[in-house]
Design an enzyme around this catalytic site. Sequence first.
Site, mmCIF file in Angstrom:
data_model
loop_
_atom_site.group_PDB
_atom_site.id
_atom_site.type_symbol
_atom_site.label_atom_id
_atom_site.label_comp_id
_atom_site.label_asym_id
_atom_site.label_seq_id
_atom_site.Cartn_x
_atom_site.Cartn_y
_atom_site.Cartn_z
ATOM 1 N N TYR A 45 0.855 -1.196 0.000
ATOM 2 C CA TYR A 45 0.000 0.000 0.000
ATOM 3 C C TYR A 45 0.883 1.236 0.000
ATOM 4 O O TYR A 45 1.802 1.349 0.804
ATOM 5 C CB TYR A 45 -0.913 0.024 1.230
ATOM 6 C CG TYR A 45 -2.354 -0.263 0.847
ATOM 7 C CD1 TYR A 45 -3.033 0.596 -0.004
ATOM 8 C CD2 TYR A 45 -3.007 -1.407 1.306
ATOM 9 C CE1 TYR A 45 -4.333 0.321 -0.394
ATOM 10 C CE2 TYR A 45 -4.306 -1.681 0.919
ATOM 11 C CZ TYR A 45 -4.972 -0.814 0.063
ATOM 12 O OH TYR A 45 -6.243 -1.076 -0.337
ATOM 13 N N ASP A 205 -6.704 13.400 -25.169
ATOM 14 C CA ASP A 205 -6.649 11.975 -24.825
ATOM 15 C C ASP A 205 -5.888 11.274 -25.948
ATOM 16 O O ASP A 205 -6.434 11.053 -27.031
ATOM 17 C CB ASP A 205 -8.087 11.442 -24.706
ATOM 18 C CG ASP A 205 -8.145 9.951 -24.388
ATOM 19 O OD1 ASP A 205 -7.141 9.245 -24.597
ATOM 20 O OD2 ASP A 205 -9.213 9.490 -23.930
ATOM 21 N N THR A 231 -3.491 5.954 -21.937
ATOM 22 C CA THR A 231 -3.344 4.639 -21.338
ATOM 23 C C THR A 231 -1.970 4.135 -21.759
ATOM 24 O O THR A 231 -1.359 4.673 -22.685
ATOM 25 C CB THR A 231 -4.440 3.676 -21.843
ATOM 26 O OG1 THR A 231 -4.512 3.763 -23.260
ATOM 27 C CG2 THR A 231 -5.789 4.027 -21.239
#
Length: 424
Positions: A45, A205, A231
């Site tokens: 984490y 994008d 991405t």
Amino acid sequence: MDAILKHLLKKEILRQKTTINLIASENYASPDVLRFLGSPLTNKYSEGYPGKRYYPGNVYCDKIEKLAQERALKVFRLKAESWGVNVQPYSGSPANLAIYFALLNDRAANAGKGEPKTDILGFSLSSGGHLTHGHKVNFSGKIFRAVQYGVDPKSGLIDYKKLEALAKKHRPKIIVSGATAYPRKIDFRKIGVIAGSVGAYHLADISHIAGLTAAGLHPSPFPHCDVAMTTTHKTLRGPRAAIIFSKRRKMIHNSALMLPDAIDRAVFPGTQGGPHENAVAAMAQALEEASKPAFKNYQKQIVKNAAALAGALKKSGFNLVTGGTDNHLLLIDLKNLGMDGLSAERRLEEAGITANRNAIIGDASPFRPSGIRLGTPAVTTRGMKEKEMKKIAGWIYGILMKKGGSGAIKAEIQKMLKRFPLPY
Ligand code: DSN
């Protein structure tokens, strides 16, 4: 290892090996990228950012994340003084959610002061845009007020005049450029000028064209946008994740806040919890691969292959949206063939070729659209070149246009694929 899962994984790997993959958004990540994805980094984490975490034990995660940030800037030739970079988004949709959250919150602070009513002006899905660019079934069109621009129905090209008219009429807070199914170059400069003229942020994008942009084969959006996102699993050949770049400028309506700080806050804690450091490390690995000269040659070959595929398909009588391609993908308009995209997709898959059905301008149903989208990033990773593209175009013709079964073609496809193995 669970036997059922092991079996299914083996079958999926075999499917990948024995299929010509023309899905424009897919690719094959390197074995090293896959190794980092499956590494013990998944156990950690690390909510927060390097040097400011909400959990102990992040000495190495800090280094990994910083490396990913540095490499992301380097691959796109950006300077850390001018651009902030966030490598934590889980994928493209969460990245776009965080960006809208950051940019629209800024304007929300000014609500009631004659603020415009439109949040997003984005590229419509049926013209080649993404769901997150303001489509009505997606959060971007459900929780934000979105208006959409599109392509000219005759030419299939982005209608920049209409885009400008819509921007002037609606005065949106964000104009989104970028596409998932647009075969031509996007004029980011023009869209940047329009955004500037109406006081909107320009979000680019570049998920589909990131590799081409990194290799200098598509005009860069960076001089003309405030925020760019991508991405990392498409032309960049990395893990399923995303990067957000944001200009080091003040927010339009909050001069006390810098844009990269707003983006960071919107990613964590705004819309996400702990980053997936295994994916961040895999991204850093992919970005290292993308900085090598071989990557540029790979991107050049993607474009050459798409042009060869388009040329051969056209020669055999297929109707291509915009008449061809400048990038890694092309769209066949099936309307004049008495077949829809779904039947074409099924016939191709049955013969060993995957390509997805795609809406084209004028289509009412995204489930039964009249287009099929073909892309060359994955087959180029396998090492295929123009000669193979011509062969594939011939097979597509045989499968879709000729009567009778495609048994012989199936066998030929398998024979060819043996010459282009995958590294796993
Ligand atoms: N679904 C992706 C594509 O196929 O283009 C975009 O997220």
